[in-house]
Design a protein around this motif. Structure first.
Motif, PDB file in Angstrom:
ATOM      1  N   TYR A 128       0.994  -1.135   0.460  1.00 17.51           N
ATOM      2  CA  TYR A 128       0.068   0.095   0.038  1.00 17.51           C
ATOM      3  C   TYR A 128       1.100   1.087  -0.240  1.00 17.51           C
ATOM      4  O   TYR A 128       0.840   1.746   0.754  1.00 17.51           O
ATOM      5  CB  TYR A 128      -0.973   0.225   1.431  1.00 17.51           C
ATOM      6  CG  TYR A 128      -2.268   0.501   1.145  1.00 17.51           C
ATOM      7  CD1 TYR A 128      -2.941  -0.512   0.963  1.00 17.51           C
ATOM      8  CD2 TYR A 128      -2.801   1.609   1.257  1.00 17.51           C
ATOM      9  CE1 TYR A 128      -4.609  -0.717   0.677  1.00 17.51           C
ATOM     10  CE2 TYR A 128      -4.477   1.966   0.431  1.00 17.51           C
ATOM     11  CZ  TYR A 128      -5.033   1.480   0.546  1.00 17.51           C
ATOM     12  OH  TYR A 128      -6.752   1.400   0.346  1.00 17.51           O
ATOM     13  N   PRO A 129       1.603   1.801  -1.079  1.00 15.58           N
ATOM     14  CA  PRO A 129       1.962   2.874  -1.588  1.00 15.58           C
ATOM     15  C   PRO A 129       1.589   4.010  -0.783  1.00 15.58           C
ATOM     16  O   PRO A 129       0.170   3.884  -1.216  1.00 15.58           O
ATOM     17  CB  PRO A 129       3.056   2.161  -2.857  1.00 15.58           C
ATOM     18  CG  PRO A 129       2.097   1.867  -3.504  1.00 15.58           C
ATOM     19  CD  PRO A 129       1.172   0.744  -2.665  1.00 15.58           C
ATOM     20  N   THR A 130       2.208   5.420  -0.869  1.00 21.88           N
ATOM     21  CA  THR A 130       1.510   6.314  -1.044  1.00 21.88           C
ATOM     22  C   THR A 130       0.612   6.867  -2.301  1.00 21.88           C
ATOM     23  O   THR A 130       1.623   6.706  -3.888  1.00 21.88           O
ATOM     24  CB  THR A 130       3.009   7.600  -0.699  1.00 21.88           C
ATOM     25  OG1 THR A 130       3.586   7.205  -1.784  1.00 21.88           O
ATOM     26  CG2 THR A 130       3.679   7.226   0.486  1.00 21.88           C
ATOM     27  N   GLY A 131      -0.211   7.077  -1.631  1.00 21.63           N
ATOM     28  CA  GLY A 131      -1.501   6.955  -2.604  1.00 21.63           C
ATOM     29  C   GLY A 131      -2.198   6.278  -2.822  1.00 21.63           C
ATOM     30  O   GLY A 131      -2.944   6.547  -4.167  1.00 21.63           O
ATOM     31  N   ALA A 132      -1.921   4.593  -2.903  1.00 20.51           N
ATOM     32  CA  ALA A 132      -2.820   4.047  -2.974  1.00 20.51           C
ATOM     33  C   ALA A 132      -3.812   4.023  -2.698  1.00 20.51           C
ATOM     34  O   ALA A 132      -4.521   4.334  -1.733  1.00 20.51           O
ATOM     35  CB  ALA A 132      -2.113   3.222  -2.471  1.00 20.51           C
ATOM     36  N   THR A 133      -5.232   3.996  -3.135  1.00 23.24           N
ATOM     37  CA  THR A 133      -6.485   3.899  -3.735  1.00 23.24           C
ATOM     38  C   THR A 133      -7.224   2.596  -3.497  1.00 23.24           C
ATOM     39  O   THR A 133      -6.971   2.176  -4.983  1.00 23.24           O
ATOM     40  CB  THR A 133      -7.034   5.264  -4.263  1.00 23.24           C
ATOM     41  OG1 THR A 133      -6.316   6.652  -3.434  1.00 23.24           O
ATOM     42  CG2 THR A 133      -8.705   5.243  -4.025  1.00 23.24           C
ATOM     43  N   LEU A 134      -8.356   2.323  -2.394  1.00 24.95           N
ATOM     44  CA  LEU A 134      -8.514   1.034  -2.371  1.00 24.95           C
ATOM     45  C   LEU A 134     -10.600   1.593  -2.960  1.00 24.95           C
ATOM     46  O   LEU A 134     -10.607   2.527  -1.901  1.00 24.95           O
ATOM     47  CB  LEU A 134      -8.631   0.095  -1.896  1.00 24.95           C
ATOM     48  CG  LEU A 134      -9.720  -0.970  -1.869  1.00 24.95           C
ATOM     49  CD1 LEU A 134      -8.841  -2.476  -2.763  1.00 24.95           C
ATOM     50  CD2 LEU A 134      -9.030  -1.954  -0.075  1.00 24.95           C
ATOM     51  N   ILE A 135     -10.913   1.216  -3.871  1.00 27.67           N
ATOM     52  CA  ILE A 135     -12.427   1.843  -3.669  1.00 27.67           C
ATOM     53  C   ILE A 135     -12.732  -0.406  -3.692  1.00 27.67           C
ATOM     54  O   ILE A 135     -13.177  -1.134  -4.758  1.00 27.67           O
ATOM     55  CB  ILE A 135     -13.468   2.435  -5.382  1.00 27.67           C
ATOM     56  CG1 ILE A 135     -12.290   3.632  -6.244  1.00 27.67           C
ATOM     57  CG2 ILE A 135     -14.766   2.413  -4.939  1.00 27.67           C
ATOM     58  CD1 ILE A 135     -12.918   3.449  -7.025  1.00 27.67           C
ATOM     59  N   VAL A 136     -14.340  -0.215  -2.370  1.00 25.67           N
ATOM     60  CA  VAL A 136     -14.853  -0.899  -2.052  1.00 25.67           C
ATOM     61  C   VAL A 136     -16.127  -0.755  -1.885  1.00 25.67           C
ATOM     62  O   VAL A 136     -16.528   0.205  -1.312  1.00 25.67           O
ATOM     63  CB  VAL A 136     -14.164  -1.424  -1.215  1.00 25.67           C
ATOM     64  CG1 VAL A 136     -14.617  -3.052  -0.184  1.00 25.67           C
ATOM     65  CG2 VAL A 136     -12.544  -1.291  -0.985  1.00 25.67           C
ATOM     66  N   GLU A 137     -17.047  -1.900  -1.999  1.00 28.32           N
ATOM     67  CA  GLU A 137     -18.228  -1.591  -1.783  1.00 28.32           C
ATOM     68  C   GLU A 137     -18.957  -2.581  -0.758  1.00 28.32           C
ATOM     69  O   GLU A 137     -17.948  -4.100  -0.954  1.00 28.32           O
ATOM     70  CB  GLU A 137     -18.897  -1.862  -3.248  1.00 28.32           C
ATOM     71  CG  GLU A 137     -20.370  -1.271  -3.474  1.00 28.32           C
ATOM     72  CD  GLU A 137     -20.942  -1.854  -4.944  1.00 28.32           C
ATOM     73  OE1 GLU A 137     -21.035  -0.395  -5.386  1.00 28.32           O
ATOM     74  OE2 GLU A 137     -20.848  -3.124  -5.532  1.00 28.32           O
ATOM     75  N   PHE A 138     -19.274  -2.259  -0.457  1.00 28.01           N
ATOM     76  CA  PHE A 138     -20.312  -3.621   0.552  1.00 28.01           C
ATOM     77  C   PHE A 138     -22.225  -3.033   0.146  1.00 28.01           C
ATOM     78  O   PHE A 138     -22.030  -2.131   0.392  1.00 28.01           O
ATOM     79  CB  PHE A 138     -19.789  -2.816   2.209  1.00 28.01           C
ATOM     80  CG  PHE A 138     -18.608  -2.547   2.726  1.00 28.01           C
ATOM     81  CD1 PHE A 138     -18.195  -3.273   2.804  1.00 28.01           C
ATOM     82  CD2 PHE A 138     -18.148  -1.026   1.737  1.00 28.01           C
ATOM     83  CE1 PHE A 138     -16.753  -3.718   3.048  1.00 28.01           C
ATOM     84  CE2 PHE A 138     -16.746  -1.314   2.557  1.00 28.01           C
ATOM     85  CZ  PHE A 138     -16.045  -2.605   3.753  1.00 28.01           C
ATOM     86  N   ASP A 139     -22.380  -4.689   0.594  1.00 28.78           N
ATOM     87  CA  ASP A 139     -23.874  -4.642   0.687  1.00 28.78           C
ATOM     88  C   ASP A 139     -24.431  -4.404   2.591  1.00 28.78           C
ATOM     89  O   ASP A 139     -24.999  -5.589   2.470  1.00 28.78           O
ATOM     90  CB  ASP A 139     -24.040  -5.720   0.388  1.00 28.78           C
ATOM     91  CG  ASP A 139     -24.327  -6.556  -1.206  1.00 28.78           C
ATOM     92  OD1 ASP A 139     -24.141  -5.276  -2.209  1.00 28.78           O
ATOM     93  OD2 ASP A 139     -23.522  -7.003  -1.899  1.00 28.78           O
ATOM     94  N   ILE A 140     -24.629  -3.072   2.415  1.00 25.69           N
ATOM     95  CA  ILE A 140     -24.810  -2.832   3.943  1.00 25.69           C
ATOM     96  C   ILE A 140     -25.637  -1.255   3.363  1.00 25.69           C
ATOM     97  O   ILE A 140     -25.418  -0.555   2.810  1.00 25.69           O
ATOM     98  CB  ILE A 140     -23.806  -2.305   4.875  1.00 25.69           C
ATOM     99  CG1 ILE A 140     -22.418  -1.909   3.978  1.00 25.69           C
ATOM    100  CG2 ILE A 140     -23.423  -4.057   5.383  1.00 25.69           C
ATOM    101  CD1 ILE A 140     -21.766  -0.846   4.853  1.00 25.69           C
ATOM    102  N   ALA A 141     -26.687  -0.687   4.776  1.00 19.70           N
ATOM    103  CA  ALA A 141     -27.582   0.163   4.573  1.00 19.70           C
ATOM    104  C   ALA A 141     -26.303   1.063   5.300  1.00 19.70           C
ATOM    105  O   ALA A 141     -26.683   2.284   4.963  1.00 19.70           O
ATOM    106  CB  ALA A 141     -28.814   0.424   4.989  1.00 19.70           C
ATOM    107  N   HIS A 142     -26.221   1.289   6.200  1.00 20.97           N
ATOM    108  CA  HIS A 142     -25.241   1.643   7.239  1.00 20.97           C
ATOM    109  C   HIS A 142     -24.131   1.420   7.641  1.00 20.97           C
ATOM    110  O   HIS A 142     -23.209   0.186   7.061  1.00 20.97           O
ATOM    111  CB  HIS A 142     -26.040   2.040   8.562  1.00 20.97           C
ATOM    112  CG  HIS A 142     -27.449   2.653   8.376  1.00 20.97           C
ATOM    113  ND1 HIS A 142     -27.477   3.641   7.879  1.00 20.97           N
ATOM    114  CD2 HIS A 142     -28.259   1.845   8.253  1.00 20.97           C
ATOM    115  CE1 HIS A 142     -28.701   3.722   7.906  1.00 20.97           C
ATOM    116  NE2 HIS A 142     -29.577   2.947   7.790  1.00 20.97           N
ATOM    117  N   TRP A 143     -23.258   2.189   7.355  1.00 22.99           N
ATOM    118  CA  TRP A 143     -20.878   1.703   7.871  1.00 22.99           C
ATOM    119  C   TRP A 143     -21.169   1.203   9.671  1.00 22.99           C
ATOM    120  O   TRP A 143     -20.477   0.289   9.485  1.00 22.99           O
ATOM    121  CB  TRP A 143     -20.604   2.896   7.937  1.00 22.99           C
ATOM    122  CG  TRP A 143     -20.176   3.312   6.542  1.00 22.99           C
ATOM    123  CD1 TRP A 143     -20.895   4.819   6.427  1.00 22.99           C
ATOM    124  CD2 TRP A 143     -19.247   3.284   5.541  1.00 22.99           C
ATOM    125  NE1 TRP A 143     -20.297   4.860   4.585  1.00 22.99           N
ATOM    126  CE2 TRP A 143     -19.514   3.584   4.283  1.00 22.99           C
ATOM    127  CE3 TRP A 143     -19.013   2.148   5.718  1.00 22.99           C
ATOM    128  CZ2 TRP A 143     -18.942   3.530   3.201  1.00 22.99           C
ATOM    129  CZ3 TRP A 143     -18.368   1.551   4.038  1.00 22.99           C
ATOM    130  CH2 TRP A 143     -18.271   2.230   3.096  1.00 22.99           C
TER     131      TRP A 143
END
Length: 165
Positions: A128-143
């Motif tokens: 996970y180097p500097t600036g690394a960005t992960l987009i993750v989706e969750f099947d939830i209504a609230h965090w």
């Protein structure tokens, strides 16, 4: 309903600086270019962050500013070198379904590994180097409903790819 998380490590910071502390270290020249490129990439995504939760450090503040996102940010000391548990707790307090969380390693990297069942097939995900960005989706209504290994990877990028380096 789904919730989407952008998990971003701050861009590259300067080490040879007169900053009085690690917390006050700014971005370096490459970091500033990387943050701008990351912002352009995020703005091109189908789902946009509606809220930014960020460490209060100078380098995360600069990363956020240079990303030029429409989402408002809240800066908290709790995310400065936070553990995965603290990151989890802060994310549970999010009020929007699309969040960009901006922080530091090693906690951010460890959190990324904990939230996905299947990591992205990318050689840099493990460090996970500097600036690394992960987009993750969750099947939830609230965090508050988020569970370990429940996230589906949408994408993962490092700034060098965006800058063509």
């Amino acid at each position: 309903m789904t919730c989407t998380l952008y998990l971003t490590r701050h861009a590259k910071s300067a080490w040879n600086t007169d900053a009085p502390s690690d917390h006050a270290r700014p971005l370096n020249k490459r970091g500033r270019r990387s943050a701008a490129a990351l912002g352009a990439w995020v703005r091109e995504q189908e789902v946009q962050p509606m809220q930014v939760l960020s460490s209060s450090s100078q380098r995360t503040r600069e990363t956020y500013d240079l990303m030029e996102l429409a989402a408002p940010a809240s800066f908290t000391e709790r995310l400065y070198h936070a553990t995965p548990e603290i990151i989890h707790d802060v994310l549970h307090e999010a009020t929007q379904p699309q969040v960009l969380l901006l922080g530091h390693n090693p906690g951010l990297m460890e959190f990324a590994h904990e939230i996905v069942k299947h990591p992205p097939p990318h050689s840099r995900f493990d460090d996970y180097p500097t600036g690394a960005t992960l987009i993750v989706e969750f099947d939830i209504a609230h965090w508050a409903e988020m569970q370990p290994t429940s996230g589906r990877v949408i994408d993962f990028v490092v700034p060098r790819e965006l800058l063509g380096e």
